[in-house]
Design an enzyme around this catalytic site. Structure first.
Site, PDB file in Angstrom:
ATOM      1  N   LYS A 210       0.870  -1.170   0.000  1.00 30.51           N
ATOM      2  CA  LYS A 210       0.000   0.000   0.000  1.00 30.51           C
ATOM      3  C   LYS A 210       0.915   1.231   0.000  1.00 30.51           C
ATOM      4  O   LYS A 210       2.046   1.186   0.493  1.00 30.51           O
ATOM      5  CB  LYS A 210      -0.940   0.030   1.197  1.00 30.51           C
ATOM      6  CG  LYS A 210      -0.343   0.237   2.572  1.00 30.51           C
ATOM      7  CD  LYS A 210      -0.057   1.649   3.012  1.00 30.51           C
ATOM      8  CE  LYS A 210      -1.173   2.607   2.763  1.00 30.51           C
ATOM      9  NZ  LYS A 210      -0.739   3.983   3.244  1.00 30.51           N
ATOM     10  N   THR A 221      10.342   2.575   3.183  1.00 33.92           N
ATOM     11  CA  THR A 221       9.361   2.212   2.171  1.00 33.92           C
ATOM     12  C   THR A 221       7.955   2.631   2.578  1.00 33.92           C
ATOM     13  O   THR A 221       7.737   3.698   3.090  1.00 33.92           O
ATOM     14  CB  THR A 221       9.393   0.688   1.955  1.00 33.92           C
ATOM     15  OG1 THR A 221       9.028   0.070   3.184  1.00 33.92           O
ATOM     16  CG2 THR A 221      10.768   0.206   1.574  1.00 33.92           C
TER      17      THR A 221
END
Lengths: 436, 436
Positions: A210, A221
């Site tokens: 996501k 990330t």
């Protein structure tokens, strides 16, 4: 003009303005094929549920279970204000998991449990304890993540209440539902997979991610979960994941802003039955790393394609820099420049803004050795506009949805590639027009 | 509803959307009083003309003349792709000017003469030679600057043709016209002044600036010209200007993008007749520096108030950081964050985004010692939302046009203040919707 013609004209004008400025329901850069059919990963099951953390009428919590003996690796945000679940995952990964018990990952969307003081820690413990009890494992084997608004207490009771149901419905084929449950401002669920053979044994990798806003590299990330049935030593897996992360998730940026919750976890169950990979430099490790890299890169690119308000997918290549680190700083300076990003949005081949972004990076550069390409079109050559370049050529190229900018510094061998999207009215609509 | 009522309704809706998205004719943060009455600076005259470099129907070139014996100091962009006139100014300032001849500054708007190869250098020489000939001075005393599009050859013949007329019309009262001639995407001309007495002698400072986009600190500035009649040693003036620059022009950011043309020049003619300031640590130097700082800060703030698309003027204070340099990095991380800037635009007291920006700065921070204020309102205290804070309180405060965010890291004595504006639809309209 008649009144009815005037009304039709005004309505068309309004519709055109809204199409330009309103947030899109689905990113125009979303894959046409939709969410991919992910392969079943032996030893892994998923489920999703609606716990009502914040969103109503959709799933907002997912549980993944991996068999005892699974190897797990992770990379997390380097933010100084990282969330309670990130701190907990990092502590558990350093301490090591218990190999004789199953491993769980629980993720909620709608609230990031970041900047929530001592209460944040207590929420993580409450959730992990409940999962460990219901899942008959040790709390050391339960990893959690939260994504959504920062600074609000997590209503962890709602999540805890959903755990028995989640556990009862665990299913090897439910990865798509799990991927959808962790979305926040995402406009589509993101999945990627690879299959390979290691010494004749079929091995599978499947993952989902996501991420849409608050995306910047060099810290870590977003939320990414990748599963494989490969048999691999956890130390080898961690080294491999950390290395691959630099060229995939740490090489993308949507808005230069870094989340407090970013987490990438890779779990390998060993269910494939290949001879366990124990040497990072073995041919088998290289083979697996190549496939894992493809999955990581696919997911990283999908996050950029769902970048808030994105209408262009931009690859920034820098070469000829002093060294690779310098090339990456220059590539990020280009990729994060609001003026470069708005030029892409406006389909404006404004290469002067690329020159500016190279210049502001603070990295070694010689104006008179710098060359710039849009796609394969040489735009600027050794410090000035190329004699073969025309504005029409550049403007034509800019109409593509996928664009590349290449800058050759002409002073060394350093190179780097970074991926980003454009900066549009829709980004502002998403982040300024609605109260979050 | 009648057709005419429906037409009126649709027209009102369209007008509201246009007001929201279209670029404003004049920034809503522009000073109500307009351009200030600048004092006459003894020994300095100005003129402006329309040379047709790019813009039509407006002045686009300005000339300033300062009497022989003037001291001059400058600070320029540190961009690796800086423009030809910037390189020329830097070379001339290091070599030193000729004290027995007058000094000229010529500036054009519409074309930045940046990334223009060997032709760029030739353009600067052609312009400076023409000014030296007509102005009866040495080329060493002629400084030039260009601002506008990057990478197009400067049509310097048009500028050269205008120089005789500019020289003929030099006038002590023409600073406002000069300030208007150097504007590009600026929506208003920016001027500031201070008067003081040094040991009973009246001394005056007047300056003007252009700048609206491609504004980021830590490299240098935009185009800024400040004149004083003070008598001061050039070395002392340069040291003073470099020092003051750090806390004024190098402490503002509009969009984190740094121009290839940024130049700040300060000229002191000595016409005031004060005893020449020759010691940076003398009381007279401190007195002058205080007034000069006020002018520089006024101009720097005006540049932010004319930031492309700005609707909010934002002061970011960081204190309690590890040291001043760390505080400045954190302040810039907040000021440059697209998510913080869009929250300000949306009048959203989204302090979680401030936490995120502190966290991503890479600087020392302890989540559980961090406190955040919006104006005087304590929002977050030692790692969590303050018990006295309410969302209504924050939302009320956000309606102001001038906002401040204060972050106390709680770990040291480092402090820094940075000024910026919000990120709005109008920024996108200005930079993406029109081809530049």
């Amino acid at each position: 003009m008649s009144d009815s013609a005037r009304i039709a004209e005004l309505e068309a004008e309004l519709a055109a303005l809204r199409a330009k400025y309103d947030a899109p329901a689905v990113s125009p850069l979303a894959p046409e094929a939709g969410f991919p059919d992910l392969p079943i990963i032996g030893g892994v099951t998923f489920s999703a549920a609606s716990a009502g953390v914040k969103y109503q009428g959709r799933d907002d919590v997912m549980l993944a279970k991996c068999v005892a003996g699974s190897a797990v690796a992770g990379v997390f945000t380097r933010s100084a204000t990282r969330s309670a679940p990130v701190l907990d995952c990092q502590a558990k990964l350093s301490a090591g998991t218990m190999a004789d018990k199953p491993l769980f990952i629980l993720v909620n969307s709608g609230n990031s449990n970041a900047f929530t003081g001592a209460g944040g820690r207590a929420s993580v413990d409450a959730i992990c304890t409940a999962v460990a009890d219901i899942g008959a494992t040790d709390i050391a084997n339960v990893f959690s993540a939260s994504t959504g608004v920062i600074g609000e207490p997590l209503p962890h009771d709602r999540i805890v209440s959903s755990i028995q149901g989640l556990h009862d419905r665990l299913d090897a084929g439910a990865a798509a539902a799990a991927a959808a449950a962790i979305m926040t401002t995402d406009t589509f669920a993101k999945g990627a997979a690879q299959s390979l053979e290691i010494a004749g044994t079929p091995v599978h990798i499947a993952g989902f991610a996501k991420g849409s806003g608050m995306i910047a590299p060099d810290m870590a990330t977003m939320l990414v979960y990748i599963f494989s049935d490969v048999a691999i030593d956890p130390t080898v897996l961690q080294a491999m994941v950390s290395d691959l992360n630099a060229g995939s998730f740490n090489a993308i940026t949507v808005d230069s802003d870094t989340s407090t919750s970013d987490s990438l976890m890779v779990v390998a169950t060993g269910a494939a039955g290949n001879a366990k990979i124990t040497d990072l430099n073995s041919p088998e490790a290289t083979q697996f790393a190549t496939a894992l890299r493809a999955v990581m890169l696919d997911l990283a690119h999908l996050v950029v394609r769902d970048g808030e308000g994105a209408t262009k997918f931009l690859t920034v290549n820098v070469r000829g820099a002093a060294d690779d680190a310098s090339a990456k700083k220059i590539a990020l300076s280009i990729a994060n420049s609001p003026l470069v990003k708005t030029a892409m949005a406006g389909e404006d081949p404004n290469w002067g803004r690329v020159v500016m972004a190279v210049g502001k990076s603070g990295e070694p550069a010689d104006r008179d050795r710098l060359s710039i390409w849009f796609g394969d079109i040489l735009v600027a050559d050794q410090g000035w506009v190329s004699p073969d370049y025309s504005e029409d050529l550049g403007a034509d190229y800019m109409r593509n949805a996928d664009l590349s900018i290449t800058a050759d510094l002409g002073i060394g061998d350093g190179k780097s590639t970074v991926w980003t999207c454009d900066l549009t009215h829709q980004y502002i609509t998403i982040n300024a027009d609605y109260r979050s």
